[in-house]
Design an enzyme around this catalytic site. Structure first.
Site, PDB file in Angstrom:
ATOM      1  CG  HIS A 138      -2.178  -0.802   1.182  1.00  0.00           C
ATOM      2  ND1 HIS A 138      -2.087  -2.075   1.688  1.00  0.00           N
ATOM      3  CD2 HIS A 138      -3.336  -0.408   0.553  1.00  0.00           C
ATOM      4  CE1 HIS A 138      -3.482  -2.592   1.281  1.00  0.00           C
ATOM      5  NE2 HIS A 138      -4.017  -1.509   0.590  1.00  0.00           N
ATOM      6  CE  LYS A 142      -4.065  -0.017   4.767  1.00  0.00           C
ATOM      7  NZ  LYS A 142      -5.354   0.354   5.106  1.00  0.00           N
TER       8      LYS A 142
HETATM    9  N1  LIG Z   1     -12.933  -0.695   2.878  1.00  0.00           N
HETATM   10  C1  LIG Z   1     -12.621  -0.160   1.839  1.00  0.00           C
HETATM   11  O1  LIG Z   1     -12.887  -0.656   0.966  1.00  0.00           O
HETATM   12  C2  LIG Z   1     -11.437   0.748   1.964  1.00  0.00           C
HETATM   13  C3  LIG Z   1     -10.748   1.298   3.355  1.00  0.00           C
HETATM   14  N2  LIG Z   1     -10.138   2.245   3.379  1.00  0.00           N
HETATM   15  C4  LIG Z   1      -9.782   2.741   4.729  1.00  0.00           C
HETATM   16  O2  LIG Z   1     -10.463   3.995   4.930  1.00  0.00           O
HETATM   17  C5  LIG Z   1      -9.711   4.775   5.689  1.00  0.00           C
HETATM   18  C6  LIG Z   1      -9.437   6.263   5.253  1.00  0.00           C
HETATM   19  O3  LIG Z   1      -8.520   5.955   4.011  1.00  0.00           O
HETATM   20  P1  LIG Z   1      -8.089   7.190   3.281  1.00  0.00           P
HETATM   21  O4  LIG Z   1      -9.181   8.145   2.886  1.00  0.00           O
HETATM   22  O5  LIG Z   1      -6.984   6.636   2.301  1.00  0.00           O
HETATM   23  O6  LIG Z   1      -7.157   8.175   4.557  1.00  0.00           O
HETATM   24  P2  LIG Z   1      -6.912   9.686   4.543  1.00  0.00           P
HETATM   25  O7  LIG Z   1      -5.509   9.518   5.585  1.00  0.00           O
HETATM   26  O8  LIG Z   1      -6.755  10.074   3.252  1.00  0.00           O
HETATM   27  O9  LIG Z   1      -8.238  10.093   5.011  1.00  0.00           O
HETATM   28  C7  LIG Z   1      -8.899   9.819   6.248  1.00  0.00           C
HETATM   29  C8  LIG Z   1      -9.426  11.054   6.933  1.00  0.00           C
HETATM   30  O10 LIG Z   1     -10.169  10.869   8.028  1.00  0.00           O
HETATM   31  C9  LIG Z   1     -10.001  11.884   9.208  1.00  0.00           C
HETATM   32  N3  LIG Z   1     -10.307  11.127  10.164  1.00  0.00           N
HETATM   33  C10 LIG Z   1      -9.822  10.519  11.332  1.00  0.00           C
HETATM   34  N4  LIG Z   1     -10.334  10.238  12.438  1.00  0.00           N
HETATM   35  C11 LIG Z   1     -11.425  10.571  12.216  1.00  0.00           C
HETATM   36  C12 LIG Z   1     -12.783  10.623  12.814  1.00  0.00           C
HETATM   37  N5  LIG Z   1     -12.840   9.995  14.021  1.00  0.00           N
HETATM   38  N6  LIG Z   1     -13.801  11.276  12.199  1.00  0.00           N
HETATM   39  C13 LIG Z   1     -13.825  11.770  10.999  1.00  0.00           C
HETATM   40  N7  LIG Z   1     -12.548  11.927  10.323  1.00  0.00           N
HETATM   41  C14 LIG Z   1     -11.554  11.348  10.940  1.00  0.00           C
HETATM   42  C15 LIG Z   1      -8.756  12.156   9.019  1.00  0.00           C
HETATM   43  O11 LIG Z   1      -8.194  13.525   9.479  1.00  0.00           O
HETATM   44  P3  LIG Z   1      -6.688  13.743  10.017  1.00  0.00           P
HETATM   45  O12 LIG Z   1      -5.760  13.617   9.181  1.00  0.00           O
HETATM   46  O13 LIG Z   1      -6.784  14.746  10.825  1.00  0.00           O
HETATM   47  O14 LIG Z   1      -6.441  12.375  10.905  1.00  0.00           O
HETATM   48  C16 LIG Z   1      -8.419  12.132   7.662  1.00  0.00           C
HETATM   49  O15 LIG Z   1      -8.709  13.405   6.903  1.00  0.00           O
HETATM   50  C17 LIG Z   1      -8.560   4.016   6.146  1.00  0.00           C
HETATM   51  O16 LIG Z   1      -9.020   3.385   7.335  1.00  0.00           O
HETATM   52  C18 LIG Z   1      -8.316   2.860   4.987  1.00  0.00           C
HETATM   53  O17 LIG Z   1      -7.730   1.782   5.376  1.00  0.00           O
HETATM   54  C19 LIG Z   1      -9.518   2.787   2.115  1.00  0.00           C
HETATM   55  C20 LIG Z   1      -9.880   2.405   1.162  1.00  0.00           C
HETATM   56  C21 LIG Z   1     -10.831   1.200   0.726  1.00  0.00           C
HETATM   57  O1  LIG Z   2      -5.738   2.420   3.227  1.00  0.00           O
HETATM   58  C1  LIG Z   2      -6.038   2.315   1.967  1.00  0.00           C
HETATM   59  O2  LIG Z   2      -5.562   2.821   0.895  1.00  0.00           O
HETATM   60  C2  LIG Z   2      -6.890   0.867   1.733  1.00  0.00           C
HETATM   61  N1  LIG Z   2      -7.363   0.276   2.846  1.00  0.00           N
HETATM   62  C3  LIG Z   2      -8.069  -1.025   2.996  1.00  0.00           C
HETATM   63  C4  LIG Z   2      -7.490  -1.938   3.717  1.00  0.00           C
HETATM   64  O3  LIG Z   2      -6.882  -1.654   4.604  1.00  0.00           O
HETATM   65  O4  LIG Z   2      -7.642  -3.080   3.358  1.00  0.00           O
HETATM   66  C5  LIG Z   2      -8.701  -1.364   1.533  1.00  0.00           C
HETATM   67  C6  LIG Z   2      -7.610  -1.007   0.530  1.00  0.00           C
HETATM   68  O5  LIG Z   2      -6.634  -1.911   0.299  1.00  0.00           O
HETATM   69  C7  LIG Z   2      -7.023   0.199   0.371  1.00  0.00           C
END
Ligand SMILES: NC(=O)C1=CN([C@@H]2O[C@H](COP(=O)(O)OP(=O)(O)OC[C@H]3O[C@@H](n4cnc5c(N)ncnc54)[C@H](OP(=O)(O)O)[C@@H]3O)[C@@H](O)[C@H]2O)C=CC1
Ligand SMILES: O=C(O)C1=N[C@H](C(=O)O)C[C@H](O)C1
Length: 248
Positions: A138, A142
Protein backbone atom coordinates in the site's frame (compact mmCIF):
# COMPACT_ATOMS: atom_id res chain seq x y z
CA UNK A 1 -30.50 10.32 -0.54
CA UNK A 2 -29.21 13.04 1.87
CA UNK A 3 -25.81 11.77 2.95
CA UNK A 4 -23.08 12.68 5.43
CA UNK A 5 -19.43 11.81 4.75
CA UNK A 6 -17.27 11.11 7.81
CA UNK A 7 -13.53 11.28 7.05
CA UNK A 8 -12.85 13.67 4.19
CA UNK A 9 -9.47 12.38 3.04
CA UNK A 10 -8.65 10.46 -0.18
CA UNK A 11 -11.63 8.13 0.19
CA UNK A 12 -14.02 10.84 1.40
CA UNK A 13 -13.37 12.87 -1.77
CA UNK A 14 -13.73 9.79 -3.99
CA UNK A 15 -17.02 8.88 -2.28
CA UNK A 16 -18.38 12.39 -2.72
CA UNK A 17 -17.80 12.17 -6.50
CA UNK A 18 -19.62 8.82 -6.72
CA UNK A 19 -22.51 10.01 -4.50
CA UNK A 20 -23.07 13.10 -6.65
CA UNK A 21 -22.72 11.04 -9.85
CA UNK A 22 -25.51 8.72 -8.64
CA UNK A 23 -27.87 11.61 -7.83
CA UNK A 24 -27.35 11.77 -4.04
CA UNK A 25 -26.85 14.93 -2.00
CA UNK A 26 -23.94 15.47 0.39
CA UNK A 27 -25.25 17.58 3.30
CA UNK A 28 -22.15 17.52 5.52
CA UNK A 29 -18.51 16.42 5.47
CA UNK A 30 -16.99 15.67 8.88
CA UNK A 31 -13.22 15.74 9.27
CA UNK A 32 -11.06 16.71 12.27
CA UNK A 33 -8.39 18.19 9.98
CA UNK A 34 -10.77 21.06 9.11
CA UNK A 35 -11.11 20.17 5.39
CA UNK A 36 -14.84 19.53 5.75
CA UNK A 37 -17.91 21.41 7.06
CA UNK A 38 -17.54 20.14 10.67
CA UNK A 39 -14.63 18.92 12.73
CA UNK A 40 -16.71 16.67 15.02
CA UNK A 41 -19.57 14.24 14.58
CA UNK A 42 -22.82 14.97 16.48
CA UNK A 43 -26.48 13.88 16.40
CA UNK A 44 -27.29 17.45 15.32
CA UNK A 45 -25.31 16.97 12.08
CA UNK A 46 -27.23 13.76 11.37
CA UNK A 47 -30.70 15.28 11.92
CA UNK A 48 -31.57 15.46 8.21
CA UNK A 49 -29.32 12.59 7.09
CA UNK A 50 -30.66 9.46 5.36
CA UNK A 51 -27.28 7.72 5.16
CA UNK A 52 -23.68 8.05 6.37
CA UNK A 53 -20.47 6.78 4.77
CA UNK A 54 -17.42 6.68 7.04
CA UNK A 55 -13.87 6.14 5.74
CA UNK A 56 -11.78 7.64 8.54
CA UNK A 57 -9.37 6.35 11.19
CA UNK A 58 -10.44 3.83 13.84
CA UNK A 59 -9.80 5.98 16.98
CA UNK A 60 -13.15 6.55 18.75
CA UNK A 61 -15.05 4.34 16.29
CA UNK A 62 -17.39 2.93 18.96
CA UNK A 63 -18.36 6.51 19.94
CA UNK A 64 -19.11 7.26 16.28
CA UNK A 65 -21.21 4.09 15.98
CA UNK A 66 -23.19 5.11 19.05
CA UNK A 67 -23.92 8.51 17.48
CA UNK A 68 -25.06 6.95 14.14
CA UNK A 69 -27.21 4.45 16.05
CA UNK A 70 -28.76 7.06 18.35
CA UNK A 71 -29.69 9.13 15.31
CA UNK A 72 -31.07 5.97 13.56
CA UNK A 73 -29.15 6.74 10.37
CA UNK A 74 -27.91 3.77 8.32
CA UNK A 75 -24.11 3.81 8.10
CA UNK A 76 -21.54 2.19 5.84
CA UNK A 77 -18.13 1.87 7.50
CA UNK A 78 -15.06 1.36 5.33
CA UNK A 79 -12.62 2.44 8.05
CA UNK A 80 -10.14 -0.38 8.75
CA UNK A 81 -8.15 -1.33 11.86
CA UNK A 82 -11.00 -2.01 14.31
CA UNK A 83 -11.53 -5.77 13.77
CA UNK A 84 -11.29 -6.58 17.50
CA UNK A 85 -14.09 -4.09 18.35
CA UNK A 86 -16.61 -5.73 15.99
CA UNK A 87 -18.58 -7.59 18.74
CA UNK A 88 -19.00 -4.35 20.75
CA UNK A 89 -20.10 -2.49 17.62
CA UNK A 90 -22.67 -5.21 16.83
CA UNK A 91 -24.03 -4.91 20.38
CA UNK A 92 -24.51 -1.12 20.07
CA UNK A 93 -26.35 -1.55 16.76
CA UNK A 94 -28.52 -4.28 18.29
CA UNK A 95 -29.37 -2.11 21.33
CA UNK A 96 -30.62 0.75 19.18
CA UNK A 97 -32.17 -1.37 16.40
CA UNK A 98 -30.17 0.61 13.82
CA UNK A 99 -28.38 -0.39 10.59
CA UNK A 100 -24.64 -0.75 9.92
CA UNK A 101 -22.74 -2.27 7.00
CA UNK A 102 -18.98 -2.73 7.45
CA UNK A 103 -16.30 -4.02 5.12
CA UNK A 104 -12.53 -4.06 4.98
CA UNK A 105 -12.78 -3.78 1.20
CA UNK A 106 -15.85 -2.58 -0.68
CA UNK A 107 -14.62 -3.21 -4.24
CA UNK A 108 -16.48 -5.92 -6.12
CA UNK A 109 -13.18 -7.31 -7.45
CA UNK A 110 -11.70 -7.74 -3.97
CA UNK A 111 -14.83 -9.58 -2.85
CA UNK A 112 -14.62 -11.92 -5.86
CA UNK A 113 -10.94 -12.39 -4.93
CA UNK A 114 -11.94 -13.37 -1.33
CA UNK A 115 -14.09 -16.12 -2.82
CA UNK A 116 -11.24 -17.37 -5.04
CA UNK A 117 -8.86 -17.41 -2.06
CA UNK A 118 -11.38 -19.32 0.11
CA UNK A 119 -11.72 -21.94 -2.64
CA UNK A 120 -7.94 -22.18 -3.13
CA UNK A 121 -7.43 -22.71 0.62
CA UNK A 122 -10.15 -25.38 0.69
CA UNK A 123 -8.58 -27.10 -2.35
CA UNK A 124 -5.20 -27.57 -0.64
CA UNK A 125 -6.79 -28.74 2.61
CA UNK A 126 -6.09 -32.34 1.60
CA UNK A 127 -2.87 -31.57 -0.33
CA UNK A 128 -0.06 -31.25 2.22
CA UNK A 129 2.59 -30.32 -0.43
CA UNK A 130 1.28 -26.76 -0.68
CA UNK A 131 1.95 -24.02 1.82
CA UNK A 132 0.14 -20.67 1.62
CA UNK A 133 1.13 -17.06 2.46
CA UNK A 134 -0.17 -13.52 2.08
CA UNK A 135 1.52 -10.27 1.12
CA UNK A 136 0.12 -6.77 0.66
CA UNK A 137 1.47 -3.46 -0.69
CA UNK A 138 0.00 0.00 0.00
CA UNK A 139 0.84 3.69 -0.38
CA UNK A 140 3.15 5.29 2.16
CA UNK A 141 0.35 7.29 3.89
CA UNK A 142 -1.48 4.17 5.09
CA UNK A 143 -1.61 4.06 8.89
CA UNK A 144 -2.78 0.50 9.67
CA UNK A 145 -0.82 -2.65 9.09
CA UNK A 146 -1.61 -5.32 8.03
CA UNK A 147 -4.38 -3.92 5.84
CA UNK A 148 -7.99 -4.73 6.69
CA UNK A 149 -8.18 -6.62 3.40
CA UNK A 150 -5.18 -8.78 4.38
CA UNK A 151 -6.87 -9.61 7.71
CA UNK A 152 -10.05 -10.62 5.87
CA UNK A 153 -7.99 -12.80 3.49
CA UNK A 154 -6.24 -14.41 6.49
CA UNK A 155 -9.58 -15.08 8.17
CA UNK A 156 -10.88 -16.80 4.99
CA UNK A 157 -7.74 -18.96 4.79
CA UNK A 158 -7.96 -19.97 8.46
CA UNK A 159 -11.64 -20.84 7.98
CA UNK A 160 -10.91 -23.09 4.97
CA UNK A 161 -7.52 -24.66 5.70
CA UNK A 162 -7.42 -26.82 8.84
CA UNK A 163 -3.63 -26.87 9.17
CA UNK A 164 -3.33 -23.07 9.57
CA UNK A 165 -4.29 -22.06 13.12
CA UNK A 166 -3.02 -18.48 13.55
CA UNK A 167 -1.49 -15.58 11.66
CA UNK A 168 1.96 -14.04 12.08
CA UNK A 169 2.47 -10.46 11.02
CA UNK A 170 5.62 -9.25 12.72
CA UNK A 171 9.19 -9.85 11.63
CA UNK A 172 10.08 -13.42 12.49
CA UNK A 173 13.49 -14.06 13.99
CA UNK A 174 12.81 -17.78 13.70
CA UNK A 175 11.41 -20.22 11.12
CA UNK A 176 7.67 -19.99 10.51
CA UNK A 177 5.73 -22.93 11.99
CA UNK A 178 3.58 -25.06 9.68
CA UNK A 179 0.43 -24.02 11.54
CA UNK A 180 1.14 -20.28 11.13
CA UNK A 181 0.04 -18.14 8.17
CA UNK A 182 2.53 -15.39 7.38
CA UNK A 183 1.04 -12.03 6.34
CA UNK A 184 3.57 -9.50 5.04
CA UNK A 185 2.97 -5.74 4.63
CA UNK A 186 4.98 -3.33 2.50
CA UNK A 187 4.43 0.46 2.45
CA UNK A 188 5.67 2.92 -0.15
CA UNK A 189 4.79 5.20 -3.07
CA UNK A 190 1.18 5.70 -4.17
CA UNK A 191 -0.06 2.08 -4.51
CA UNK A 192 -3.90 2.01 -3.98
CA UNK A 193 -3.64 -1.64 -2.83
CA UNK A 194 -2.17 -4.96 -3.98
CA UNK A 195 -3.02 -8.21 -2.19
CA UNK A 196 -1.20 -11.36 -3.14
CA UNK A 197 -1.85 -14.93 -2.01
CA UNK A 198 0.83 -17.52 -2.89
CA UNK A 199 0.38 -21.28 -2.80
CA UNK A 200 3.84 -22.80 -2.86
CA UNK A 201 5.18 -26.35 -3.24
CA UNK A 202 8.58 -27.91 -4.06
CA UNK A 203 7.42 -28.20 -7.68
CA UNK A 204 5.71 -24.89 -8.40
CA UNK A 205 4.00 -21.77 -7.19
CA UNK A 206 0.47 -20.47 -7.77
CA UNK A 207 -0.33 -16.78 -7.26
CA UNK A 208 -3.70 -15.11 -6.87
CA UNK A 209 -3.42 -11.32 -6.96
CA UNK A 210 -5.89 -8.47 -6.60
CA UNK A 211 -4.57 -5.11 -7.83
CA UNK A 212 -6.67 -2.00 -7.27
CA UNK A 213 -5.95 0.46 -10.12
CA UNK A 214 -7.46 3.41 -8.25
CA UNK A 215 -9.95 4.12 -5.41
CA UNK A 216 -13.10 4.23 -7.57
CA UNK A 217 -14.00 0.59 -6.99
CA UNK A 218 -13.92 1.03 -3.18
CA UNK A 219 -16.06 4.19 -3.40
CA UNK A 220 -18.64 2.70 -5.79
CA UNK A 221 -19.04 -0.36 -3.54
CA UNK A 222 -19.57 1.85 -0.47
CA UNK A 223 -22.18 4.04 -2.21
CA UNK A 224 -24.02 1.00 -3.54
CA UNK A 225 -23.78 -0.34 0.02
CA UNK A 226 -25.57 2.65 1.56
CA UNK A 227 -28.28 2.40 -1.12
CA UNK A 228 -28.69 -1.32 -0.24
CA UNK A 229 -28.77 -0.60 3.52
CA UNK A 230 -31.57 1.98 3.30
CA UNK A 231 -34.73 0.62 4.97
CA UNK A 232 -32.93 -2.31 6.67
CA UNK A 233 -32.01 -2.83 10.33
CA UNK A 234 -29.14 -4.99 11.57
CA UNK A 235 -25.37 -5.41 11.65
CA UNK A 236 -24.19 -6.49 8.20
CA UNK A 237 -20.81 -7.30 6.67
CA UNK A 238 -19.86 -6.64 3.05
CA UNK A 239 -20.27 -10.43 2.53
CA UNK A 240 -24.03 -10.07 3.20
CA UNK A 241 -24.27 -7.19 0.74
CA UNK A 242 -22.23 -8.80 -2.05
CA UNK A 243 -24.10 -12.12 -1.71
CA UNK A 244 -27.34 -10.22 -2.09
CA UNK A 245 -26.39 -8.23 -5.20
CA UNK A 246 -24.60 -10.98 -7.15
CA UNK A 247 -26.74 -13.14 -9.42
CA UNK A 248 -27.04 -16.65 -7.96
N1 LIG B 1 -13.08 -0.61 3.10
C1 LIG B 1 -12.54 -0.18 1.97
O1 LIG B 1 -12.97 -0.54 0.85
C2 LIG B 1 -11.42 0.81 2.04
C3 LIG B 1 -11.04 1.27 3.26
N2 LIG B 1 -10.10 2.25 3.37
C4 LIG B 1 -9.86 2.74 4.72
O2 LIG B 1 -10.51 4.01 4.83
C5 LIG B 1 -9.81 4.80 5.77
C6 LIG B 1 -9.47 6.16 5.17
O3 LIG B 1 -8.60 5.99 4.08
P1 LIG B 1 -8.06 7.28 3.27
O4 LIG B 1 -9.20 8.15 2.87
O5 LIG B 1 -7.13 6.76 2.25
O6 LIG B 1 -7.24 8.00 4.43
P2 LIG B 1 -6.90 9.55 4.57
O7 LIG B 1 -5.81 9.64 5.60
O8 LIG B 1 -6.68 10.16 3.24
O9 LIG B 1 -8.24 10.19 5.16
C7 LIG B 1 -8.77 9.89 6.41
C8 LIG B 1 -9.40 11.17 6.93
O10 LIG B 1 -10.22 10.85 8.04
C9 LIG B 1 -9.97 11.81 9.05
N3 LIG B 1 -10.33 11.27 10.35
C10 LIG B 1 -9.55 10.66 11.27
N4 LIG B 1 -10.27 10.30 12.34
C11 LIG B 1 -11.53 10.71 12.11
C12 LIG B 1 -12.75 10.65 12.85
N5 LIG B 1 -12.80 10.06 14.05
N6 LIG B 1 -13.86 11.19 12.31
C13 LIG B 1 -13.82 11.77 11.10
N7 LIG B 1 -12.71 11.85 10.35
C14 LIG B 1 -11.58 11.32 10.84
C15 LIG B 1 -8.50 12.14 8.90
O11 LIG B 1 -8.20 13.38 9.52
P3 LIG B 1 -6.70 13.58 10.13
O12 LIG B 1 -5.81 13.62 8.94
O13 LIG B 1 -6.81 14.86 10.88
O14 LIG B 1 -6.44 12.40 11.03
C16 LIG B 1 -8.36 12.19 7.38
O15 LIG B 1 -8.68 13.46 6.86
C17 LIG B 1 -8.61 3.97 6.23
O16 LIG B 1 -8.98 3.28 7.41
C18 LIG B 1 -8.42 2.97 5.08
O17 LIG B 1 -7.78 1.80 5.47
C19 LIG B 1 -9.51 2.81 2.28
C20 LIG B 1 -9.85 2.37 1.04
C21 LIG B 1 -10.82 1.33 0.81
O1 LIG C 1 -5.86 2.42 3.18
C1 LIG C 1 -6.08 2.07 2.00
O2 LIG C 1 -5.70 2.72 1.02
C2 LIG C 1 -6.84 0.83 1.80
N1 LIG C 1 -7.35 0.25 2.85
C3 LIG C 1 -8.16 -0.90 2.87
C4 LIG C 1 -7.47 -1.99 3.67
O3 LIG C 1 -6.89 -1.68 4.72
O4 LIG C 1 -7.54 -3.14 3.28
C5 LIG C 1 -8.65 -1.31 1.51
C6 LIG C 1 -7.71 -1.05 0.38
O5 LIG C 1 -6.73 -2.03 0.35
C7 LIG C 1 -7.09 0.33 0.43
Amino acid sequence: MKTVIVGYGSMGHEIEAVLLGRGHEVICRVDPAGNGDARELSTEILKEAEGVIEFALPGGILDNIRVYSEASVPVVIGTTGWDKLRPQAAEIVRQYGSALLWGNNFSLGANLFFDLVSRAAALINGIEEYDIMVNEYHHKRKKDSPSGTALTIAEKILQNLDRKKSIQTETLNRAIRDDELHVGSVRGGAIPGIHQVTLDSEADSIEIIHTARNRKGFALGAVRGVEWLSGKTGFFSVDDFIRDILPS
